[in-house]
Design an enzyme around this catalytic site. Structure first.
Site, PDB file in Angstrom:
ATOM      1  N   SER A  38      -2.857  -0.870  -3.047  1.00 11.54           N
ATOM      2  CA  SER A  38      -3.778   0.231  -2.767  1.00 11.54           C
ATOM      3  C   SER A  38      -2.984   1.520  -2.655  1.00 11.54           C
ATOM      4  O   SER A  38      -1.755   1.498  -2.550  1.00 11.54           O
ATOM      5  CB  SER A  38      -4.569  -0.018  -1.482  1.00 11.54           C
ATOM      6  N   TYR A  69       0.678   5.105  -4.074  1.00 12.73           N
ATOM      7  CA  TYR A  69       0.689   6.554  -3.890  1.00 12.73           C
ATOM      8  C   TYR A  69       0.948   7.196  -5.251  1.00 12.73           C
ATOM      9  O   TYR A  69       1.833   6.760  -5.997  1.00 12.73           O
ATOM     10  CB  TYR A  69       1.776   6.915  -2.871  1.00 12.73           C
ATOM     11  N   ILE A 114       0.834  -1.196   0.000  1.00 13.55           N
ATOM     12  CA  ILE A 114       0.000   0.000   0.000  1.00 13.55           C
ATOM     13  C   ILE A 114       0.870   1.248   0.000  1.00 13.55           C
ATOM     14  O   ILE A 114       1.978   1.232   0.534  1.00 13.55           O
ATOM     15  CB  ILE A 114      -0.989  -0.017   1.201  1.00 13.55           C
ATOM     16  N   CYS A 115       0.371   2.304  -0.642  1.00 12.31           N
ATOM     17  CA  CYS A 115       1.005   3.609  -0.662  1.00 12.31           C
ATOM     18  C   CYS A 115       2.372   3.533  -1.354  1.00 12.31           C
ATOM     19  O   CYS A 115       2.443   3.305  -2.549  1.00 12.31           O
ATOM     20  CB  CYS A 115       1.094   4.147   0.765  1.00 12.31           C
ATOM     21  N   HIS A 116       3.465   3.694  -0.619  1.00  4.30           N
ATOM     22  CA  HIS A 116       4.817   3.593  -1.180  1.00  4.30           C
ATOM     23  C   HIS A 116       5.336   2.150  -1.195  1.00  4.30           C
ATOM     24  O   HIS A 116       6.435   1.896  -1.668  1.00  4.30           O
ATOM     25  CB  HIS A 116       5.788   4.466  -0.380  1.00  4.30           C
TER      26      HIS A 116
END
Length: 173
Positions: free
Chosen positions: A151, A123, A102-104
């Protein structure tokens, strides 16, 4: 009960670690924190949660885990250059083990060379990096491409956690 690996370094996004971790343990799974060093104190970037690593990546074997979760924040940047971390995710990917980032988090997968011909999200600031690593970036709440679950941000955590739990159920030992 299955073992779920969390790949984490200092500076992780607090909720992206805490909420999946709690969801996995609530579902009856054993959550194992793997970092650059064993017994390292790892603090969230917002300072709301702290964890202690159980193993270093060099001590861990991906084949021992039913899934791998990579929270975002600045943690992936610290993990991505480590050969043992890269080998861990490569081994998990070769085995078809679910890897949720998720994200980074996808930065770790990019550094390990695992994004070629894969579709994922993360991200928005890393979309060029995903493309440069051979992946296709889409702006969606959650993306599942074979064993990868990705995500964008904390707001996507419910869908991220749900898809991760679904993958663990499919990947029964």
């Amino acid at each position: 009960m299955k073992k779920v690996a969390f790949l984490v370094a200092d500076g992780f996004e607090d909720s992206e670690m805490q909420n999946p971790y709690e969801a996995m343990t609530k579902a009856g799974h054993e959550a194992v924190i793997i970092s650059l060093e064993r017994d390292a104190e790892l603090k969230g970037k917002k300072g709301t949660v702290t964890y202690t690593s159980h193993l270093s990546a060099s001590q861990a074997k991906a084949s021992d885990y039913a899934a791998v979760i990579i929270p975002g924040g600045s943690s992936p940047e610290k993990l991505r250059g480590d050969t043992a971390i890269q080998n861990f995710v490569k081994e998990a990917d070769r085995a078809g083990t679910p890897i949720s980032a998720i994200c980074h988090g996808p930065q770790v997968l990019a550094s390990a060379g695992l994004l070629r011909d894969r579709t994922l999200t993360g991200y928005s600031g890393i979309q060029d990096e995903i493309r440069q690593a051979g992946g296709s970036f889409v702006d969606q709440e959650v993306v599942v491409d074979r064993n990868l679950v990705t995500s964008r941000s904390p707001k996507d955590e419910p869908a991220f956690i749900e898809e991760t739990l679904n993958k663990i159920g499919v990947n029964a030992y």
